[in-house]
Scaffold this active site. Structure first.
Site, PDB file in Angstrom:
ATOM      1  N   GLU A 282      44.924   3.523  36.576  1.00 51.61           N
ATOM      2  CA  GLU A 282      46.321   4.556  36.046  1.00 51.61           C
ATOM      3  C   GLU A 282      45.829   5.646  35.357  1.00 51.61           C
ATOM      4  O   GLU A 282      46.163   5.746  34.267  1.00 51.61           O
ATOM      5  CB  GLU A 282      47.101   3.115  35.091  1.00 51.61           C
ATOM      6  CG  GLU A 282      47.579   2.053  35.740  1.00 51.61           C
ATOM      7  CD  GLU A 282      47.840   0.996  34.564  1.00 51.61           C
ATOM      8  OE1 GLU A 282      47.833   1.462  33.470  1.00 51.61           O
ATOM      9  OE2 GLU A 282      48.168  -0.012  34.882  1.00 51.61           O
ATOM     10  N   PRO A 283      45.402   6.425  35.877  1.00 47.74           N
ATOM     11  CA  PRO A 283      44.929   7.828  35.393  1.00 47.74           C
ATOM     12  C   PRO A 283      46.134   8.729  35.049  1.00 47.74           C
ATOM     13  O   PRO A 283      46.959   8.975  35.992  1.00 47.74           O
ATOM     14  CB  PRO A 283      43.856   8.455  36.577  1.00 47.74           C
ATOM     15  CG  PRO A 283      44.351   8.226  37.647  1.00 47.74           C
ATOM     16  CD  PRO A 283      45.129   6.540  37.508  1.00 47.74           C
ATOM     17  N   GLY A 284      46.267   9.270  33.961  1.00 46.87           N
ATOM     18  CA  GLY A 284      47.188  10.234  33.745  1.00 46.87           C
ATOM     19  C   GLY A 284      46.586  11.628  33.395  1.00 46.87           C
ATOM     20  O   GLY A 284      46.362  12.593  34.224  1.00 46.87           O
ATOM     21  N   ARG A 285      45.786  11.725  32.227  1.00 44.83           N
ATOM     22  CA  ARG A 285      45.227  12.987  31.768  1.00 44.83           C
ATOM     23  C   ARG A 285      44.338  13.589  32.750  1.00 44.83           C
ATOM     24  O   ARG A 285      44.467  14.765  32.992  1.00 44.83           O
ATOM     25  CB  ARG A 285      44.516  12.399  30.336  1.00 44.83           C
ATOM     26  CG  ARG A 285      43.885  13.770  29.971  1.00 44.83           C
ATOM     27  CD  ARG A 285      42.750  13.443  28.798  1.00 44.83           C
ATOM     28  NE  ARG A 285      43.238  12.102  28.055  1.00 44.83           N
ATOM     29  CZ  ARG A 285      43.898  12.356  27.034  1.00 44.83           C
ATOM     30  NH1 ARG A 285      44.148  13.568  26.410  1.00 44.83           N
ATOM     31  NH2 ARG A 285      43.997  11.385  26.043  1.00 44.83           N
ATOM     32  N   TYR A 325      46.854  14.086  16.757  1.00 41.55           N
ATOM     33  CA  TYR A 325      45.371  13.626  16.983  1.00 41.55           C
ATOM     34  C   TYR A 325      44.442  14.491  16.648  1.00 41.55           C
ATOM     35  O   TYR A 325      43.395  14.201  16.918  1.00 41.55           O
ATOM     36  CB  TYR A 325      45.174  13.356  18.540  1.00 41.55           C
ATOM     37  CG  TYR A 325      46.413  12.676  19.292  1.00 41.55           C
ATOM     38  CD1 TYR A 325      46.714  11.280  19.083  1.00 41.55           C
ATOM     39  CD2 TYR A 325      47.063  13.493  20.189  1.00 41.55           C
ATOM     40  CE1 TYR A 325      47.854  10.798  19.640  1.00 41.55           C
ATOM     41  CE2 TYR A 325      48.078  12.772  20.963  1.00 41.55           C
ATOM     42  CZ  TYR A 325      48.441  11.682  20.641  1.00 41.55           C
ATOM     43  OH  TYR A 325      49.441  10.934  21.289  1.00 41.55           O
ATOM     44  N   CYS A 351      57.621  24.920  10.500  1.00 39.90           N
ATOM     45  CA  CYS A 351      57.462  24.515   9.113  1.00 39.90           C
ATOM     46  C   CYS A 351      56.858  23.266   8.626  1.00 39.90           C
ATOM     47  O   CYS A 351      57.608  22.222   8.372  1.00 39.90           O
ATOM     48  CB  CYS A 351      59.020  24.750   8.433  1.00 39.90           C
ATOM     49  SG  CYS A 351      59.242  26.074   8.482  1.00 39.90           S
ATOM     50  N   GLU A 352      55.601  23.157   9.152  1.00 39.87           N
ATOM     51  CA  GLU A 352      54.760  21.894   8.833  1.00 39.87           C
ATOM     52  C   GLU A 352      53.152  22.536   8.946  1.00 39.87           C
ATOM     53  O   GLU A 352      52.810  23.308   9.548  1.00 39.87           O
ATOM     54  CB  GLU A 352      54.744  20.938  10.025  1.00 39.87           C
ATOM     55  CG  GLU A 352      56.221  20.413  10.422  1.00 39.87           C
ATOM     56  CD  GLU A 352      56.288  19.165   9.831  1.00 39.87           C
ATOM     57  OE1 GLU A 352      55.330  18.456   9.177  1.00 39.87           O
ATOM     58  OE2 GLU A 352      57.668  18.528   9.672  1.00 39.87           O
ATOM     59  N   TYR A 379      50.129  15.550  28.521  1.00 39.87           N
ATOM     60  CA  TYR A 379      50.758  15.118  27.223  1.00 39.87           C
ATOM     61  C   TYR A 379      51.105  16.471  26.582  1.00 39.87           C
ATOM     62  O   TYR A 379      50.763  16.501  25.140  1.00 39.87           O
ATOM     63  CB  TYR A 379      49.665  14.245  26.537  1.00 39.87           C
ATOM     64  CG  TYR A 379      49.395  13.092  27.110  1.00 39.87           C
ATOM     65  CD1 TYR A 379      50.388  11.962  27.341  1.00 39.87           C
ATOM     66  CD2 TYR A 379      48.122  12.723  27.587  1.00 39.87           C
ATOM     67  CE1 TYR A 379      50.118  10.763  28.147  1.00 39.87           C
ATOM     68  CE2 TYR A 379      47.809  11.548  28.235  1.00 39.87           C
ATOM     69  CZ  TYR A 379      48.594  10.902  28.389  1.00 39.87           C
ATOM     70  OH  TYR A 379      48.498   9.501  29.090  1.00 39.87           O
TER      71      TYR A 379
HETATM   72  N1  LLP Z   1      47.921   3.180  31.469  1.00 41.67           N
HETATM   73  C1  LLP Z   1      48.446   2.700  30.487  1.00 41.67           C
HETATM   74  C2  LLP Z   1      49.059   1.337  30.451  1.00 41.67           C
HETATM   75  C3  LLP Z   1      48.444   3.747  29.155  1.00 41.67           C
HETATM   76  O1  LLP Z   1      48.787   3.399  28.040  1.00 41.67           O
HETATM   77  C4  LLP Z   1      48.171   4.826  29.478  1.00 41.67           C
HETATM   78  C5  LLP Z   1      48.155   5.769  28.359  1.00 41.67           C
HETATM   79  C6  LLP Z   1      47.413   5.287  30.737  1.00 41.67           C
HETATM   80  C7  LLP Z   1      47.528   4.548  31.652  1.00 41.67           C
HETATM   81  C8  LLP Z   1      47.033   6.698  31.034  1.00 41.67           C
HETATM   82  O2  LLP Z   1      46.028   6.899  30.326  1.00 41.67           O
HETATM   83  P1  LLP Z   1      45.115   8.353  30.829  1.00 41.67           P
HETATM   84  O3  LLP Z   1      44.582   8.155  32.086  1.00 41.67           O
HETATM   85  O4  LLP Z   1      46.138   9.584  30.444  1.00 41.67           O
HETATM   86  O5  LLP Z   1      44.247   8.596  29.380  1.00 41.67           O
HETATM   87  N2  LLP Z   1      49.377  11.223  24.064  1.00 41.67           N
HETATM   88  C9  LLP Z   1      47.970  10.759  23.999  1.00 41.67           C
HETATM   89  C10 LLP Z   1      47.555  10.037  24.932  1.00 41.67           C
HETATM   90  C11 LLP Z   1      48.349   8.573  25.227  1.00 41.67           C
HETATM   91  C12 LLP Z   1      47.898   7.715  26.020  1.00 41.67           C
HETATM   92  C13 LLP Z   1      48.635   6.626  26.094  1.00 41.67           C
HETATM   93  N3  LLP Z   1      48.359   5.623  27.066  1.00 41.67           N
HETATM   94  C14 LLP Z   1      47.090  12.216  24.151  1.00 41.67           C
HETATM   95  O6  LLP Z   1      47.469  13.188  24.104  1.00 41.67           O
HETATM   96  O7  LLP Z   1      45.869  12.244  24.061  1.00 41.67           O
END
Ligand code: LLP
Length: 424
Positions: A282-285, A325, A351-352, A379
């Site tokens: 489940e890659p996002g970033r 973070y 304003c923070e 993100y």
């Molecule tokens: N699967 C699940 C269940 C998750 O909770 C997440 C991210 C992902 C996949 C995707 O993870 P990734 O591949 O993107 O690392 N807003 C934060 C990151 C929060 C991630 C939350 N969960 C940031 O900007 O660093």
């Protein structure tokens, strides 16, 4: 870093000069994305699976812009969603329902109904995150007269200190609200098997985000795979899902590419005798971060005897990661400027005190009119807000060496009207 410095000293992304995108009063702050590079990122990762049955479920929360999600769908990705709205978006962007997994600790009945009702057989898997959730999902499936494929999201109890990432983005330790604790897995599996409306399809875990070594990723995978071996004694499984979390290089290094994480996971999966199961991730970033930047205009400078501030028109509402973070995004000029440089603290207009992008070495020359905040494709916009009455940032999409789409900033008056209309 996916930006490229041209021989004339100007910075480009996806073949488009970033400076050319800064013309006009409302041009900044703006996110710019290289859509082709995002598609290539998806393809490269999928290539690492070779003949292993798999699903790359792109975590839509990282960047939910239509062109981005569609590019990853073209590459062959499915989607990991965490809300009904993200589920609707994934379906509308062309993700086939069986390539969607739905994570989230507290889903509403309306959201579960969307998941159960999607397509001919519902989505690929509703990820059950607590023993208590089993009956809630079963009830929605019963109400719809359908069976629902589920997976059990395991909390592998990995100590946050064992992972090389920020504590706020670790999710697999015993204080985290995520996933079924190890001691409750047996009961949760039995509860699922006892419900005729539910079909246990897989086991999942996600230990944290921005992991920069495959070893950290495998800590969770190892626990998951051992559990999968045990669960298979009493239930057949179709997949194991080792989650997202692949790190990127924000400037401090990340030697592992997303494909390296998958190669390491596949090796472990085979070693544990689970090679016949499909491997989901489940890659996002890692799919999007390096392929997006924020363009910002320098509004003014402020110098005291001890400090130098560079004030830009992008704030924490546009890119929240530094405030939330302590994340550091490199800040660079859009064109090379010769002459002296200094350590400038780059801040926004909000304003923070936490509206602060950190200290960066930048030219003292007043010709520095614009900067780019790098690696902001994940993100970034998806966490943006309208705090302080600020408009959401513009978005520009680049493909084939040209701008193929853009969303302008909304006028200031829109926020004013929206707030005045509250409660009417
Ligand atoms: N699967 C699940 C269940 C998750 O909770 C997440 C991210 C992902 C996949 C995707 O993870 P990734 O591949 O993107 O690392 N807003 C934060 C990151 C929060 C991630 C939350 N969960 C940031 O900007 O660093």
């Amino acid at each position: 870093m996916a930006t490229h410095l041209r021989s004339d000293g100007t910075l480009e992304l996806g073949g488009v000069s970033l400076e050319s995108l800064t013309r006009g009063e409302e041009a900044t702050p703006a996110y710019v994305y290289d859509v082709d590079a995002i598609r290539a990122e998806g393809r490269e990762l999928i290539g690492a699976f070779e003949d292993q049955p798999h699903l790359v479920a792109y975590a839509v929360k990282a960047n939910s812009a239509g062109p981005v999600v569609r590019a990853l769908v073209e590459a062959g990705c499915g989607a990991d969603v965490v809300s009904g709205a993200e589920l609707m978006l994934a379906l509308a962007a062309g993700v086939s329902p069986d390539k969607i997994v739905y994570s989230g600790v507290a889903k509403s009945d309306a959201e579960l109904d969307l998941a159960v009702g999607a397509g001919p057989e519902g989505i690929g898997a509703v990820q059950i995150e607590s023993a208590e959730e089993v009956e809630r999902v079963a009830a929605r499936a019963r109400a719809a007269g359908r069976t629902c494929r589920v997976s059990l999201r395991v909390n592998p109890g990995v100590d946050a200190d064992d992972l090389d990432t920020h504590a706020y983005i670790t999710t697999g330790h015993d204080e985290a609200k995520f996933g079924v604790p190890l001691e409750s897995i047996d009961a949760a599996v039995d509860a699922i098997l006892a419900r005729p409306e539910l079909r246990l399809a897989g086991l999942a875990s996600h230990v944290g985000s921005q992991l920069t070594s495959t070893d950290a990723y495998l800590v969770g995978a190892r626990v998951l795979f051992d559990l999968a071996k045990a669960v298979r004694q009493k239930a057949s499984l179709a997949f194991v899902d080792t989650g997202g979390g692949f790190g990127i290089d924000y400037g401090e290094g990340c030697p592992a590419r997303p494909a390296d994480f998958i190669r390491a996971t596949r090796a472990l999966q085979r070693e544990r005798g689970l090679g016949d199961l499909a491997l989901y991730c489940e890659p996002g970033r890692s799919m999007v971060a390096a392929h997006g930047v924020v363009l910002a205009k320098v509004l003014q400078r402020k110098v005291s005897s001890a400090r130098r501030w560079l004030m830009i028109d992008a704030g924490m509402n546009d890119l929240m990661r530094p405030a939330l973070y302590q994340a550091l995004h490199r800040v660079v000029p859009l064109r090379a400027i010769s002459g002296p440089t200094s350590a400038w603290r780059v801040v926004g207009p909000v304003c923070e005190s936490s509206d602060d992008f950190g200290v960066h070495t930048l030219p003292d020359d007043p010709d520095l009119s614009h900067v780019a905040l790098l690696d902001a494709g994940a993100y970034g916009y998806s966490m943006a807000s309208r705090y302080n009455g600020r408009a959401l940032p513009a978005e520009v999409f680049v493909s084939g060496g040209r701008v193929t789409g853009r969303t302008d900033r909304r006028p200031m008056s829109e926020w004013v009207e929206d707030r005045l209309a509250a409660g009417r």
